[in-house]
Design a protein around this motif. Structure first.
Motif, PDB file in Angstrom:
ATOM      1  N   TYR A 106     -40.585   2.329  -8.664  1.00 43.67           N
ATOM      2  CA  TYR A 106     -39.747   2.199  -9.847  1.00 43.67           C
ATOM      3  C   TYR A 106     -40.200   3.074 -11.012  1.00 43.67           C
ATOM      4  CZ  TYR A 106     -37.900  -1.986  -7.584  1.00 43.67           C
ATOM      5  OH  TYR A 106     -37.316  -2.860  -6.726  1.00 43.67           O
ATOM      6  N   THR A 107     -41.394   3.591 -10.975  1.00 40.40           N
ATOM      7  CA  THR A 107     -41.965   4.281 -12.133  1.00 40.40           C
ATOM      8  C   THR A 107     -41.122   5.457 -12.592  1.00 40.40           C
ATOM      9  OG1 THR A 107     -44.170   3.636 -11.431  1.00 40.40           O
ATOM     10  CG2 THR A 107     -44.038   5.399 -13.022  1.00 40.40           C
ATOM     11  N   ASP A 108     -40.719   6.319 -11.666  1.00 40.25           N
ATOM     12  CA  ASP A 108     -39.940   7.497 -12.060  1.00 40.25           C
ATOM     13  C   ASP A 108     -38.604   7.115 -12.676  1.00 40.25           C
ATOM     14  OD1 ASP A 108     -41.893   9.281 -11.343  1.00 40.25           O
ATOM     15  OD2 ASP A 108     -41.113   9.584  -9.317  1.00 40.25           O
ATOM     16  N   ASP A 109     -37.932   6.117 -12.101  1.00 41.91           N
ATOM     17  CA  ASP A 109     -36.646   5.683 -12.653  1.00 41.91           C
ATOM     18  C   ASP A 109     -36.803   5.115 -14.050  1.00 41.91           C
ATOM     19  OD1 ASP A 109     -35.424   6.423 -10.291  1.00 41.91           O
ATOM     20  OD2 ASP A 109     -35.499   4.392  -9.437  1.00 41.91           O
ATOM     21  N   ILE A 110     -37.856   4.333 -14.245  1.00 48.37           N
ATOM     22  CA  ILE A 110     -38.098   3.729 -15.554  1.00 48.37           C
ATOM     23  C   ILE A 110     -38.434   4.806 -16.584  1.00 48.37           C
ATOM     24  CG2 ILE A 110     -39.670   2.245 -16.862  1.00 48.37           C
ATOM     25  CD1 ILE A 110     -39.841   0.494 -14.310  1.00 48.37           C
ATOM     26  N   GLU A 123     -45.026  -1.039  -4.335  1.00 56.27           N
ATOM     27  CA  GLU A 123     -43.761  -1.596  -4.796  1.00 56.27           C
ATOM     28  C   GLU A 123     -43.431  -1.135  -6.214  1.00 56.27           C
ATOM     29  OE1 GLU A 123     -41.562  -3.705  -3.225  1.00 56.27           O
ATOM     30  OE2 GLU A 123     -42.715  -3.523  -1.377  1.00 56.27           O
ATOM     31  N   VAL A 179     -35.299  -1.023 -19.211  1.00 59.50           N
ATOM     32  CA  VAL A 179     -35.903  -1.127 -17.879  1.00 59.50           C
ATOM     33  C   VAL A 179     -34.985  -1.893 -16.934  1.00 59.50           C
ATOM     34  CG1 VAL A 179     -37.840  -2.090 -16.575  1.00 59.50           C
ATOM     35  CG2 VAL A 179     -38.253  -0.875 -18.717  1.00 59.50           C
ATOM     36  N   ASN A 180     -34.413  -3.001 -17.401  1.00 54.39           N
ATOM     37  CA  ASN A 180     -33.507  -3.767 -16.539  1.00 54.39           C
ATOM     38  C   ASN A 180     -32.279  -2.964 -16.150  1.00 54.39           C
ATOM     39  OD1 ASN A 180     -35.028  -6.070 -16.264  1.00 54.39           O
ATOM     40  ND2 ASN A 180     -34.146  -7.061 -18.056  1.00 54.39           N
ATOM     41  N   ASN A 181     -31.749  -2.167 -17.073  1.00 53.55           N
ATOM     42  CA  ASN A 181     -30.593  -1.331 -16.747  1.00 53.55           C
ATOM     43  C   ASN A 181     -30.964  -0.217 -15.780  1.00 53.55           C
ATOM     44  OD1 ASN A 181     -28.959  -2.848 -18.394  1.00 53.55           O
ATOM     45  ND2 ASN A 181     -29.125  -1.473 -20.132  1.00 53.55           N
ATOM     46  N   ALA A 182     -32.191   0.268 -15.858  1.00 54.76           N
ATOM     47  CA  ALA A 182     -32.616   1.377 -14.996  1.00 54.76           C
ATOM     48  C   ALA A 182     -32.852   0.944 -13.561  1.00 54.76           C
ATOM     49  CB  ALA A 182     -33.888   2.022 -15.546  1.00 54.76           C
ATOM     50  N   VAL A 183     -33.509  -0.182 -13.369  1.00 51.11           N
ATOM     51  CA  VAL A 183     -33.892  -0.579 -12.007  1.00 51.11           C
ATOM     52  C   VAL A 183     -33.418  -1.971 -11.622  1.00 51.11           C
ATOM     53  CG1 VAL A 183     -35.891   0.922 -11.934  1.00 51.11           C
ATOM     54  CG2 VAL A 183     -36.152  -1.393 -12.772  1.00 51.11           C
ATOM     55  N   LEU A 208     -36.695  -6.815 -11.469  1.00 45.15           N
ATOM     56  CA  LEU A 208     -37.739  -6.461 -10.499  1.00 45.15           C
ATOM     57  C   LEU A 208     -38.108  -7.662  -9.640  1.00 45.15           C
ATOM     58  CD1 LEU A 208     -40.176  -4.320 -12.649  1.00 45.15           C
ATOM     59  CD2 LEU A 208     -38.469  -3.540 -11.041  1.00 45.15           C
TER      60      LEU A 208
END
Length: 136
Positions: free
Chosen positions: A25-29, A21, A123-127, A130
């Motif tokens: 998200y790692t790449d997007d962050i 899970e 981080v919140n804007n990127a993904v 969570l």
């Protein structure tokens, strides 16, 4: 799942349950944080040190680390970038006498601090917020 080991008890969640899970998200962050850091470093470089050619600003690039996985680097490839960031002695005679000192114009460190302070928002804007589903 609770496990009993001797006189106490421990609760554990297998890492495999959340790894997939979070990995999504790692790449997007990393991309979002890298872009913000790149913008901040370039902005600081333009305001801290002005030059006619803008060679320092043009040399600032974003890259993935070859040595540590899941790490984004922002680096200045200009050969004089470290001298601008940290300052340096202008000229040293053969007898060791320093004739002057160029002051430091830090642009990397302050940018890193500014982005670190805004990290939760980035981080919140990127993904988005969570939500992780844990499977047993």
């Amino acid at each position: 799942m609770a496990k009993v080991h001797g006189p106490g008890a421990t609760a554990s969640i297998p890492i495999e349950a959340i790894t997939a899970e979070v990995a999504a998200y790692t790449d997007d962050i990393l991309e979002a944080v890298g872009n913000e850091l790149l913008k901040e470093v370039r902005k600081n470089a333009e305001t801290a040190f002005t030059s006619r050619t803008r060679r320092l600003v043009k040399s600032i690039k974003k890259a993935k680390s070859r040595h540590t996985p899941d790490t984004i680097l922002v680096k200045a490839t200009d050969p004089k970038a470290h001298l601008i960031e940290h300052g340096h002695n202008v000229k040293v005679r053969k007898d060791g006498l320093v004739l002057g000192h160029a002051p430091a114009f830090p642009f990397m460190g302050p940018a890193e601090d500014a982005v670190r302070d805004r990290l939760p928002d980035i981080v919140n804007n990127a993904v988005g917020p969570l939500t992780i589903e844990v499977k047993s």
